[in-house]
Design a protein around this motif. Structure first.
Motif, short mmCIF file in Angstrom:
data_model
loop_
_atom_site.label_atom_id
_atom_site.label_comp_id
_atom_site.label_asym_id
_atom_site.label_seq_id
_atom_site.Cartn_x
_atom_site.Cartn_y
_atom_site.Cartn_z
N PHE A 21 40.41 54.73 41.37
CA PHE A 21 40.33 53.86 40.12
C PHE A 21 41.66 53.78 39.10
O PHE A 21 41.43 52.64 38.27
CB PHE A 21 39.31 54.66 39.76
CG PHE A 21 37.88 54.53 39.91
CD1 PHE A 21 36.77 53.42 39.99
CD2 PHE A 21 36.95 55.63 40.80
CE1 PHE A 21 35.61 52.64 40.63
CE2 PHE A 21 35.61 55.60 41.29
CZ PHE A 21 35.24 54.43 41.45
N LEU A 22 41.91 54.51 39.11
CA LEU A 22 42.98 54.31 38.10
C LEU A 22 44.20 53.14 39.08
O LEU A 22 44.83 52.49 37.55
CB LEU A 22 43.88 55.70 38.20
CG LEU A 22 45.16 55.85 37.15
CD1 LEU A 22 44.57 55.81 35.65
CD2 LEU A 22 46.38 57.44 37.31
N LEU A 23 44.24 53.57 39.88
CA LEU A 23 45.02 52.19 40.59
C LEU A 23 44.56 50.76 39.82
O LEU A 23 45.19 49.81 39.71
CB LEU A 23 45.24 51.96 41.51
CG LEU A 23 46.05 53.25 42.16
CD1 LEU A 23 46.93 52.93 43.59
CD2 LEU A 23 47.56 53.13 41.18
N VAL A 24 43.42 50.64 40.16
CA VAL A 24 42.34 49.29 39.86
C VAL A 24 43.00 49.18 38.23
O VAL A 24 43.23 47.86 38.13
CB VAL A 24 41.16 49.02 40.24
CG1 VAL A 24 40.24 48.38 39.47
CG2 VAL A 24 40.49 49.46 41.98
N TYR A 25 42.60 50.79 37.39
CA TYR A 25 42.64 50.45 35.66
C TYR A 25 44.14 49.06 36.29
O TYR A 25 44.72 48.75 34.90
CB TYR A 25 42.95 51.69 34.90
CG TYR A 25 43.35 51.98 33.67
CD1 TYR A 25 42.31 50.95 32.91
CD2 TYR A 25 44.21 52.06 33.37
CE1 TYR A 25 43.12 51.05 31.38
CE2 TYR A 25 44.72 52.74 31.58
CZ TYR A 25 44.09 51.31 31.41
OH TYR A 25 44.48 51.39 30.11
N TYR A 26 45.14 50.38 36.77
CA TYR A 26 47.15 49.44 36.67
C TYR A 26 46.86 48.25 36.85
O TYR A 26 47.36 46.96 36.01
CB TYR A 26 47.36 50.07 37.89
CG TYR A 26 48.66 51.81 37.29
CD1 TYR A 26 47.62 52.59 36.36
CD2 TYR A 26 49.68 51.80 37.64
CE1 TYR A 26 48.06 53.72 36.35
CE2 TYR A 26 50.40 53.06 37.01
CZ TYR A 26 49.53 53.75 36.26
OH TYR A 26 50.48 55.26 35.78
N ILE A 27 46.24 47.31 38.07
CA ILE A 27 46.31 46.11 37.87
C ILE A 27 45.75 45.39 36.95
O ILE A 27 46.07 44.46 36.99
CB ILE A 27 45.02 45.80 39.12
CG1 ILE A 27 45.91 46.65 40.65
CG2 ILE A 27 44.53 44.62 39.92
CD1 ILE A 27 47.22 45.51 41.50
N ILE A 28 44.31 45.55 36.43
CA ILE A 28 44.09 45.02 34.93
C ILE A 28 44.74 44.46 34.14
O ILE A 28 45.12 44.03 33.97
CB ILE A 28 42.40 45.85 35.13
CG1 ILE A 28 41.47 45.09 36.74
CG2 ILE A 28 41.67 45.51 33.56
CD1 ILE A 28 40.46 46.23 36.14
N THR A 29 45.15 45.83 34.02
CA THR A 29 46.68 46.44 32.59
C THR A 29 47.36 45.52 32.89
O THR A 29 47.93 44.68 31.61
CB THR A 29 46.76 47.85 32.52
OG1 THR A 29 45.48 48.57 31.86
CG2 THR A 29 47.61 48.05 31.31
N LEU A 30 48.19 44.99 33.93
CA LEU A 30 49.33 44.67 34.82
C LEU A 30 49.36 43.58 34.26
O LEU A 30 49.95 42.49 34.55
CB LEU A 30 49.89 45.26 35.73
CG LEU A 30 50.92 46.29 35.91
CD1 LEU A 30 51.17 46.29 36.84
CD2 LEU A 30 52.02 45.68 34.69
N SER A 31 48.03 42.57 35.01
CA SER A 31 47.29 41.23 35.32
C SER A 31 47.45 40.77 33.44
O SER A 31 47.41 39.95 33.12
CB SER A 31 46.25 41.01 35.98
OG SER A 31 44.91 41.98 35.35
N ASP A 32 46.45 41.37 32.54
CA ASP A 32 46.19 41.38 31.26
C ASP A 32 47.69 40.78 31.20
O ASP A 32 47.63 40.07 29.93
CB ASP A 32 45.57 42.06 30.38
CG ASP A 32 43.95 42.12 30.62
OD1 ASP A 32 43.55 41.37 31.33
OD2 ASP A 32 43.46 43.53 30.99
N LEU A 33 48.54 41.99 30.91
CA LEU A 33 50.31 41.02 30.06
C LEU A 33 50.72 40.66 30.68
O LEU A 33 51.03 39.01 30.65
CB LEU A 33 50.93 43.14 30.62
CG LEU A 33 52.93 42.45 30.39
CD1 LEU A 33 52.78 42.76 28.53
CD2 LEU A 33 53.02 43.53 31.31
N GLU A 34 50.48 39.81 32.27
CA GLU A 34 50.94 38.49 33.22
C GLU A 34 50.28 37.27 32.44
O GLU A 34 51.10 36.25 32.45
CB GLU A 34 50.33 39.08 34.48
CG GLU A 34 51.64 37.46 35.43
CD GLU A 34 51.37 37.89 36.89
OE1 GLU A 34 52.08 37.37 37.48
OE2 GLU A 34 50.05 38.48 37.47
N CYS A 35 49.12 37.77 31.87
CA CYS A 35 48.20 36.11 31.03
C CYS A 35 48.65 36.50 29.74
O CYS A 35 47.89 35.82 29.50
CB CYS A 35 46.64 36.27 32.01
SG CYS A 35 46.28 36.24 33.45
#
Length: 157
Positions: A21-35
């Motif tokens: 779950f923490l790694l899914v949070y990492y993916i969401i946060t990094l993709s928000d930064l990318e966008c």
């Protein structure tokens, strides 16, 4: 043994699920930064906050596997433990953490971090199913039906 085998693998499942779950949070946060939905400072603060809990969670289950004598599972967890230790203790001087807002957009760091998180997800997903299999085997260990006596079912655990 410190814990029962079923409880050990139950803890391993819970621990591994929390890391997933923490790694899914990492993916969401990094993709928000990318966008550009997040700025770099906010993104890196969020991600660096969870580095130590991720490291502690993985090292907890690795040490428990060693203490219980599950050497093969321990040896499979050891490379990730070594890599997470290396990642946590070799943060460059002057950086705010493993995720630094001044450098996350330089030299493809964002893509590297996204790639690393995807590798982590694959690793922890594989081990989630391995721990689930071990948990089910630990639950089924023993003979719940006494074959020597007819029609008698064991109800106590």
């Amino acid at each position: 043994m410190i814990l029962a085998e079923t409880f050990l693998f139950f803890l391993a499942l819970i621990d591994n699920g929390a890391i997933l779950f923490l790694l899914v949070y990492y993916i969401i946060t990094l993709s928000d930064l990318e966008c550009d939905y997040l700025n770099a400072q906010e993104c890196c603060d969020r991600l660096n906050y969870w580095l130590l809990p991720k490291y502690i969670a993985h090292s907890f289950i690795t040490i428990l596997l060693l203490l219980h004598g599950h050497v093969i599972l321990f040896l499979f967890n050891l490379p990730m433990f070594i890599y997470l230790t290396f990642e946590y203790f070799t943060i460059p001087q002057g950086n705010l953490g493993a995720y630094d807002p001044a450098e996350i957009h330089n030299r493809g760091q964002l893509k590297k971090h996204l790639r690393d998180v995807m590798i982590y997800i694959g690793y922890y997903l594989l081990f989630f199913f391995i721990y689930l299999y071990c948990f089910i085997l630990a639950l089924l260990k023993g003979d719940p039906i006494r074959r020597a006596s007819d029609d008698e079912i064991v109800t106590e655990i």
